[in-house]
Design a protein around this motif. Structure first.
Motif, PDB file in Angstrom:
ATOM      1  N   PHE A  41       0.811  -1.215   0.000  1.00 59.39           N
ATOM      2  CA  PHE A  41       0.000   0.000   0.000  1.00 59.39           C
ATOM      3  C   PHE A  41       0.845   1.266   0.000  1.00 59.39           C
ATOM      4  CE2 PHE A  41      -2.533  -3.356   1.928  1.00 59.39           C
ATOM      5  CZ  PHE A  41      -3.594  -3.360   1.042  1.00 59.39           C
ATOM      6  N   GLY A  42       2.098   1.129  -0.305  1.00 63.50           N
ATOM      7  CA  GLY A  42       2.987   2.270  -0.370  1.00 63.50           C
ATOM      8  C   GLY A  42       4.424   1.814  -0.183  1.00 63.50           C
ATOM      9  N   LEU A  43       5.355   2.704  -0.424  1.00 60.57           N
ATOM     10  CA  LEU A  43       6.767   2.387  -0.324  1.00 60.57           C
ATOM     11  C   LEU A  43       7.157   2.016   1.105  1.00 60.57           C
ATOM     12  CD1 LEU A  43       9.362   2.137  -1.898  1.00 60.57           C
ATOM     13  CD2 LEU A  43       9.744   4.577  -1.568  1.00 60.57           C
ATOM     14  N   ASP A  44       6.635   2.732   2.084  1.00 59.95           N
ATOM     15  CA  ASP A  44       6.958   2.409   3.480  1.00 59.95           C
ATOM     16  C   ASP A  44       6.463   1.018   3.860  1.00 59.95           C
ATOM     17  OD1 ASP A  44       8.254   4.803   3.922  1.00 59.95           O
ATOM     18  OD2 ASP A  44       6.474   5.797   4.749  1.00 59.95           O
ATOM     19  N   HIS A  45       5.272   0.653   3.405  1.00 65.11           N
ATOM     20  CA  HIS A  45       4.740  -0.677   3.675  1.00 65.11           C
ATOM     21  C   HIS A  45       5.603  -1.747   3.014  1.00 65.11           C
ATOM     22  CE1 HIS A  45       1.689  -3.995   2.904  1.00 65.11           C
ATOM     23  NE2 HIS A  45       1.907  -4.006   4.212  1.00 65.11           N
ATOM     24  N   ARG A  66       8.830  -1.531   2.183  1.00 62.23           N
ATOM     25  CA  ARG A  66      10.114  -1.587   2.903  1.00 62.23           C
ATOM     26  C   ARG A  66       9.979  -2.359   4.210  1.00 62.23           C
ATOM     27  NH1 ARG A  66      11.803   4.642   1.796  1.00 62.23           N
ATOM     28  NH2 ARG A  66      12.820   4.291  -0.208  1.00 62.23           N
ATOM     29  N   SER A  67       8.907  -2.103   4.938  1.00 64.59           N
ATOM     30  CA  SER A  67       8.677  -2.776   6.208  1.00 64.59           C
ATOM     31  C   SER A  67       8.482  -4.282   6.004  1.00 64.59           C
ATOM     32  CB  SER A  67       7.457  -2.171   6.892  1.00 64.59           C
ATOM     33  OG  SER A  67       7.113  -2.879   8.041  1.00 64.59           O
ATOM     34  N   ALA A  68       7.679  -4.665   5.023  1.00 66.61           N
ATOM     35  CA  ALA A  68       7.417  -6.075   4.755  1.00 66.61           C
ATOM     36  C   ALA A  68       8.688  -6.794   4.304  1.00 66.61           C
ATOM     37  CB  ALA A  68       6.329  -6.216   3.697  1.00 66.61           C
ATOM     38  N   ILE A  69       9.484  -6.156   3.468  1.00 64.72           N
ATOM     39  CA  ILE A  69      10.733  -6.759   2.995  1.00 64.72           C
ATOM     40  C   ILE A  69      11.721  -6.914   4.140  1.00 64.72           C
ATOM     41  CG2 ILE A  69      12.745  -6.388   1.514  1.00 64.72           C
ATOM     42  CD1 ILE A  69      10.728  -5.145  -0.533  1.00 64.72           C
ATOM     43  N   ALA A  70      11.831  -5.914   4.991  1.00 67.20           N
ATOM     44  CA  ALA A  70      12.733  -6.002   6.139  1.00 67.20           C
ATOM     45  C   ALA A  70      12.311  -7.125   7.087  1.00 67.20           C
ATOM     46  CB  ALA A  70      12.772  -4.669   6.880  1.00 67.20           C
TER      47      ALA A  70
END
Length: 86
Positions: free
Chosen positions: A12-16, A18-22
């Protein structure tokens, strides 16, 4: 990563993203044992390598076989491109 996370997730966005990948990378490296590492996690395996001063690339049980054979005797690995005289 692609099969387990990217193809299965709607971000749902770049921050989401990045968080999921991390979160996925942390799980993959710290909690999942890998058969190719003797059923250790990558983090534990890396710690073992660092603690023993071992070189994983020289450990036959974990190293991939070379893709190509060594250069024949007399052939330099640093030889530049051949240029035709003309």
């Amino acid at each position: 990563m692609r099969d387990e996370l990217l193809n299965e997730s709607l971000f749902f966005g770049l921050d989401h993203a990045r968080s999921a990948i991390a979160e996925w990378a942390d799980d993959y490296n710290n909690f999942r044992p890998h058969s190719s590492l003797g059923y250790q996690t990558p983090a534990v395996y890396a710690g073992t390598i660092a603690a023993t001063g071992s070189n994983a690339a020289q450990d036959e049980s974990y190293a991939f076989p070379p893709v190509a054979t060594n250069a024949p005797f007399g052939v330099s690995e640093n030889a530049g491109p051949l240029i035709a005289a003309g």
